[in-house]
Design a protein around this motif. Structure first.
Motif, PDB file in Angstrom:
ATOM      1  N   LYS A  37      19.297  63.502  97.766  1.00 37.26           N
ATOM      2  CA  LYS A  37      18.539  64.697  97.394  1.00 37.26           C
ATOM      3  C   LYS A  37      19.428  65.793  96.810  1.00 37.26           C
ATOM      4  CE  LYS A  37      14.354  63.583  98.554  1.00 37.26           C
ATOM      5  NZ  LYS A  37      13.245  63.619  97.608  1.00 37.26           N
ATOM      6  N   ASP A  38      20.753  65.646  96.926  1.00 36.16           N
ATOM      7  CA  ASP A  38      21.671  66.672  96.432  1.00 36.16           C
ATOM      8  C   ASP A  38      22.500  66.137  95.263  1.00 36.16           C
ATOM      9  OD1 ASP A  38      20.753  68.359  98.435  1.00 36.16           O
ATOM     10  OD2 ASP A  38      22.370  67.834  99.811  1.00 36.16           O
ATOM     11  N   MET A  39      22.987  67.039  94.439  1.00 38.17           N
ATOM     12  CA  MET A  39      23.756  66.657  93.259  1.00 38.17           C
ATOM     13  C   MET A  39      25.085  65.988  93.610  1.00 38.17           C
ATOM     14  SD  MET A  39      22.886  69.729  90.611  1.00 38.17           S
ATOM     15  CE  MET A  39      23.723  68.880  89.289  1.00 38.17           C
ATOM     16  N   ASN A  40      25.543  66.138  94.847  1.00 34.88           N
ATOM     17  CA  ASN A  40      26.800  65.523  95.267  1.00 34.88           C
ATOM     18  C   ASN A  40      26.630  64.055  95.646  1.00 34.88           C
ATOM     19  OD1 ASN A  40      25.572  65.634  97.776  1.00 34.88           O
ATOM     20  ND2 ASN A  40      26.989  67.122  98.646  1.00 34.88           N
ATOM     21  N   LYS A  59      19.610  68.620 114.674  1.00 32.88           N
ATOM     22  CA  LYS A  59      20.643  69.302 113.903  1.00 32.88           C
ATOM     23  C   LYS A  59      20.670  68.704 112.495  1.00 32.88           C
ATOM     24  CE  LYS A  59      24.236  66.084 115.173  1.00 32.88           C
ATOM     25  NZ  LYS A  59      25.541  65.790 115.590  1.00 32.88           N
ATOM     26  N   VAL A  60      21.263  69.430 111.576  1.00 37.84           N
ATOM     27  CA  VAL A  60      21.477  68.950 110.208  1.00 37.84           C
ATOM     28  C   VAL A  60      22.753  68.122 110.210  1.00 37.84           C
ATOM     29  CG1 VAL A  60      22.004  69.644 107.830  1.00 37.84           C
ATOM     30  CG2 VAL A  60      20.321  70.946 109.177  1.00 37.84           C
ATOM     31  N   VAL A  61      22.701  66.944 109.599  1.00 38.30           N
ATOM     32  CA  VAL A  61      23.906  66.130 109.429  1.00 38.30           C
ATOM     33  C   VAL A  61      24.328  66.275 107.969  1.00 38.30           C
ATOM     34  CG1 VAL A  61      24.918  63.827 109.547  1.00 38.30           C
ATOM     35  CG2 VAL A  61      23.186  64.515 111.222  1.00 38.30           C
ATOM     36  N   PRO A  62      25.417  66.998 107.709  1.00 41.90           N
ATOM     37  CA  PRO A  62      25.809  67.252 106.321  1.00 41.90           C
ATOM     38  C   PRO A  62      26.300  65.997 105.600  1.00 41.90           C
ATOM     39  CG  PRO A  62      27.155  68.540 107.875  1.00 41.90           C
ATOM     40  CD  PRO A  62      26.273  67.641 108.667  1.00 41.90           C
ATOM     41  N   LYS A  63      25.976  65.939 104.316  1.00 42.79           N
ATOM     42  CA  LYS A  63      26.468  64.907 103.406  1.00 42.79           C
ATOM     43  C   LYS A  63      26.365  63.503 103.983  1.00 42.79           C
ATOM     44  CE  LYS A  63      29.622  68.059 101.117  1.00 42.79           C
ATOM     45  NZ  LYS A  63      31.002  68.376 100.799  1.00 42.79           N
ATOM     46  N   ASP A  92      15.733  67.464 103.827  1.00 43.19           N
ATOM     47  CA  ASP A  92      17.097  67.692 103.350  1.00 43.19           C
ATOM     48  C   ASP A  92      17.315  69.196 103.331  1.00 43.19           C
ATOM     49  OD1 ASP A  92      19.637  67.344 101.838  1.00 43.19           O
ATOM     50  OD2 ASP A  92      18.470  68.268 100.223  1.00 43.19           O
ATOM     51  N   LYS A  93      18.333  69.652 104.051  1.00 46.72           N
ATOM     52  CA  LYS A  93      18.625  71.083 104.129  1.00 46.72           C
ATOM     53  C   LYS A  93      19.243  71.556 102.825  1.00 46.72           C
ATOM     54  CE  LYS A  93      19.166  75.035 106.225  1.00 46.72           C
ATOM     55  NZ  LYS A  93      17.997  75.852 106.452  1.00 46.72           N
ATOM     56  N   ASP A  94      18.654  72.575 102.239  1.00 42.04           N
ATOM     57  CA  ASP A  94      19.216  73.221 101.053  1.00 42.04           C
ATOM     58  C   ASP A  94      19.593  74.638 101.422  1.00 42.04           C
ATOM     59  OD1 ASP A  94      19.002  71.054  99.352  1.00 42.04           O
ATOM     60  OD2 ASP A  94      17.027  71.618  98.609  1.00 42.04           O
TER      61      ASP A  94
END
Length: 130
Positions: A37-40, A59-63, A92-94
């Motif tokens: 969902k992210d450009m990375n 919790k949010v799990v980054p990347k 997806d956290k933005d």
């Protein structure tokens, strides 16, 4: 996504006007092969859980496209009002703008969907990501 529901009678439960209080546990374990969902090339996933008027958020799990939450949510309810399903919504956290919707699932609770037959709660696994 793996999840489980446990419904145990709390030893401190009391009979009050014929109502029995039970403790329910919802455990959100992990997800696999989530959408980018992210450009990375990743997502920052989390789950919103709704069950019988109770709401919880992991919790949010980054990347990560294969997040591991291992999050348990305990709450009390009256035995005669055990919810008939749990709703899981994946996001997806933005950090700029609105969070991205990733998907949702309702897991029904009936005798055959909750218990494995040996008195242990079932684990829900959806390897095809349906």
């Amino acid at each position: 996504m793996l999840g489980k529901k446990e419904c145990n009678i709390d030893t401190a439960s009391t009979l009050d006007d014929e109502s029995l209080t039970v403790r329910m546990r919802i455990h959100i374990s992990k997800a696999t092969n989530l959408a980018v969902k992210d450009m990375n090339g990743f997502s920052d996933p989390y789950v919103k859980v709704s069950i019988g008027g109770h709401k919880f958020t992991t919790k949010v799990v980054p990347k990560s496209l294969n997040p591991v939450w291992n999050a348990s949510f305990d709450f009390d309810l009256e035995a005669q009002s055990v919810p008939d399903q749990v709703n899981l919504v994946f996001w997806d956290k933005d950090f700029i703008g609105k969070d991205d919707f990733m998907g949702a699932v309702d897991i029904p609770f009936d005798e055959s969907s909750i218990w494995a037959g040996d008195g242990m709660p079932k684990h829900f696994d959806d390897p095809s990501n349906q």
